[in-house]
Design a protein around this motif. Structure first.
Motif, PDB file in Angstrom:
ATOM      1  N   PRO A 133      10.017  -7.817 -51.401  1.00 28.02           N
ATOM      2  CA  PRO A 133       8.806  -7.746 -50.566  1.00 28.02           C
ATOM      3  C   PRO A 133       8.066  -9.083 -50.456  1.00 28.02           C
ATOM      4  O   PRO A 133       7.581  -9.439 -49.380  1.00 28.02           O
ATOM      5  N   ILE A 134       7.984  -9.825 -51.576  1.00 28.15           N
ATOM      6  CA  ILE A 134       7.320 -11.134 -51.543  1.00 28.15           C
ATOM      7  C   ILE A 134       8.081 -12.080 -50.615  1.00 28.15           C
ATOM      8  O   ILE A 134       7.480 -12.785 -49.797  1.00 28.15           O
ATOM      9  N   ALA A 135       9.400 -12.076 -50.737  1.00 27.98           N
ATOM     10  CA  ALA A 135      10.221 -12.948 -49.891  1.00 27.98           C
ATOM     11  C   ALA A 135      10.060 -12.605 -48.412  1.00 27.98           C
ATOM     12  O   ALA A 135      10.010 -13.508 -47.557  1.00 27.98           O
ATOM     13  N   HIS A 136       9.959 -11.322 -48.098  1.00 27.52           N
ATOM     14  CA  HIS A 136       9.755 -10.910 -46.700  1.00 27.52           C
ATOM     15  C   HIS A 136       8.401 -11.379 -46.171  1.00 27.52           C
ATOM     16  O   HIS A 136       8.269 -11.681 -44.986  1.00 27.52           O
ATOM     17  N   LEU A 137       7.394 -11.425 -47.052  1.00 26.42           N
ATOM     18  CA  LEU A 137       6.073 -11.909 -46.645  1.00 26.42           C
ATOM     19  C   LEU A 137       6.089 -13.414 -46.371  1.00 26.42           C
ATOM     20  O   LEU A 137       5.332 -13.914 -45.543  1.00 26.42           O
ATOM     21  N   ILE A 191      14.991 -16.681 -51.599  1.00 27.08           N
ATOM     22  CA  ILE A 191      13.675 -16.669 -52.259  1.00 27.08           C
ATOM     23  C   ILE A 191      13.595 -15.529 -53.264  1.00 27.08           C
ATOM     24  O   ILE A 191      13.123 -15.709 -54.398  1.00 27.08           O
ATOM     25  N   ALA A 192      14.072 -14.351 -52.881  1.00 25.12           N
ATOM     26  CA  ALA A 192      14.072 -13.207 -53.803  1.00 25.12           C
ATOM     27  C   ALA A 192      14.903 -13.504 -55.044  1.00 25.12           C
ATOM     28  O   ALA A 192      14.528 -13.139 -56.165  1.00 25.12           O
ATOM     29  N   GLY A 193      16.009 -14.218 -54.868  1.00 21.12           N
ATOM     30  CA  GLY A 193      16.886 -14.561 -55.983  1.00 21.12           C
ATOM     31  C   GLY A 193      16.197 -15.415 -57.038  1.00 21.12           C
ATOM     32  O   GLY A 193      16.263 -15.125 -58.238  1.00 21.12           O
TER      33      GLY A 193
END
Length: 536
Positions: A107-111, A125-127
């Motif tokens: 979710p943070i990466a999608h933002l 980024i999620a990784g």
């Protein structure tokens, strides 16, 4: 030197060295991964820092205050009771925040990712966020143990464990990134994933150092526990109510800068995408939130180091209702902050091109952002000091209010300002947000203490005048060097220019401030002795 002063000195030196190491490693790391990959590293660290502050919840200071308070009453059992239950709670909060950050990585990466033209993908980024989240398992547990040691006036375990943690983290980070990028020719994502995971390895090393001190000092703790007297049966509810009261203000002060950075992280790419600059958005955000921020924070460390030393005296004066001495101490705090910070940030702004080139690479955008960002360091330092003063007079709730107000203002104006002024717009929004938080803190201090000082205004004008003179010398010196040798396109020439210009700045500012007696009045007897040696 008393054991208390010795312990405080050890802790201060240890923390300062740890912070310096935390800055210095950036420069070789940058050389390994390159400018365009810096943003990926910062995308992991901003949410991690906030989660870590929530997980720790001011534990080292809160626990040390609690343990010291009851130890002074001869009640050693209450401190041990807190630690036994606290270790379980910190282990639990560590796992909860680890899981929260691990699961929120997508979710943070999608933002963050708002356009397909951006350099990094959601999965990248999620990784890196998932890799750094593992450190949250260990660090909260470790922070509570450090607080317990400090409560017994044993500062060495905290200082040494922090240094061990930082040194091991940096070695693993640099060696790992170098091997991945230069030896095995791997991807930047792999190198950065390894780099952020080094926080977990460093935390384990710090924990081992604390375990060594625990084994060494446990006989002393056990001996005191046997002689413990009761100060009344404390329930777990009353223990944790007291600890939480101590800790909350420290949490908010600690996460002030990361929260402002988080706003940029979540809104910067959206704003840049809206004006058709998605291709450079990640790179510019890396400059804003990482490369330039690491330089800007240096004068803040210097200023708050001097100023915070006065805060315990302010607390003491307030408790004893010595209003005259309290006002004088506050005056001195503000003056020392400005005296140290103002010439430093002006120097960074004027020499931003050579500084950015020497520490990172030759970049017109990087140096431009640094020059514009540097003055905001005064606001960073002023917020920390005014917040510390509010803590000293038991007005902690206003710190929370002022910070949240500043953050909401930043959130409201960030996108419009970025769309109008690009990266400089984000800096403007940060400056305005901090300014509002500081004004609230100052108004509260003025109301609570009836504080007003013409002395601070007069001295501030004097410091500004000295800084203008220093700046004139620096500008002229730099122009002469450029006329003689040309623009510094090599790091060696940039270093030479910086050494000469900084030397001129220090000599001019130091001479003038000693000549008029300002340095002696603000920095004490040691500076007075130095001045006498030079006949000033």
């Amino acid at each position: 030197m008393s054991s208390l002063m010795k312990g405080t000195a050890i802790l201060t030196i240890g923390m300062f060295l740890s912070k310096v190491l935390g800055l210095v490693y950036i420069f070789p790391f940058y050389a390994i991964i390159g400018q365009k990959n810096v943003a990926l590293y910062s995308y992991a660290y901003v949410p991690y820092t906030i989660m870590l502050s929530i997980a720790i919840s001011g534990a080292p200071i809160a626990v040390s205050k609690f343990v010291a308070k009851y130890n002074s009453l001869g009640d050693y059992a209450s401190g041990r009771k807190l630690v036994k239950s606290g270790l379980m709670i910190m282990t639990l909060t560590g796992f909860v925040t680890f899981l929260a950050l691990f699961l929120l990585a997508d979710p943070i990466a999608h933002l963050v990712i708002k356009d397909e033209e951006q350099v990094f993908s959601v999965s990248q980024i999620a990784g890196v966020i998932r890799w750094i989240s593992f450190a949250l398992i260990v660090v909260p547990f470790m922070s509570l143990v450090r607080g317990f040691f400090q409560g017994y006036d044993h500062m060495e375990p905290t200082a040494i464990s922090q240094l061990v943690e930082q040194i091991i983290r940096i070695i693993v980070l640099l060696v790992g990134a170098f091997l991945v990028m230069r030896v095995f020719h791997g991807t930047a994502q792999t190198a950065i994933s390894f780099a952020v995971f080094s926080a977990f390895i460093g935390a384990l090393a710090g924990l081992i150092a604390l375990w060594y001190y625990w084994r060494r000092l446990k006989p002393e703790f056990d001996l005191k526990l046997k002689s413990s007297v009761s100060s009344g049966q404390l329930s777990y509810t009353s223990i944790y109510k007291e600890v939480i009261t101590y800790s909350i203000p420290y949490v908010f002060v600690g996460i002030a800068n990361p929260l402002f950075q988080l706003v940029d992280m979540l809104t910067f790419n959206t704003a840049m995408s809206n004006i058709g600059l998605a291709k450079v958005s990640d790179e510019y955000l890396g400059m804003l939130n990482f490369t330039t921020q690491k330089i800007v924070i240096i004068p803040v460390m210097l200023a708050t180091g001097f100023s915070m030393a006065l805060v315990p005296a302010i607390t003491n004066y307030y408790t004893r209702k010595q209003n005259g001495a309290l006002i004088n101490a506050m005056d001195k705090t503000y003056q020392v902050l400005l005296f140290v910070t103002l010439p430093a940030v002006v120097g960074i702004s004027l020499l931003s091109t050579d500084i950015y080139h020497l520490l990172y690479s030759e970049s017109a955008m990087g140096s431009s952002i640094l020059a514009f960002y540097a003055p905001v360091a005064i606001l960073f330092a002023l917020f920390q000091v005014t917040a510390a003063l509010l803590q000293g007079i038991d007005y902690q709730k206003w710190i929370v209010f002022s910070l949240l107000t500043g953050i909401l203002v930043k959130l409201a104006i960030n996108i419009p300002l970025i769309q109008s002024f690009e990266t400089k717009g984000a800096i403007m929004a940060t400056a305005i947000g901090y300014l509002i938080s500081i004004l609230i803190n100052i108004i509260v201090l003025k109301k609570a203490l009836n504080y007003k000082s013409k002395m601070v205004i007069r001295r501030s004008i004097l410091i500004i005048a000295l800084t203008i003179i220093m700046a004139a010398f620096v500008i002229v010196t730099h122009k002469v060097l450029v006329l003689m040798f040309g623009v510094a396109h090599s790091k060696l020439l940039a270093l030479l220019y910086l050494v000469i210009c900084i030397t001129i700045a220090v000599v001019v500012y130091g001479f003038l401030s000693l000549r008029i007696g300002l340095a002696q009045k603000l920095l004490g007897e040691k500076i007075t002795k130095i001045g006498r040696k030079f006949g000033l």
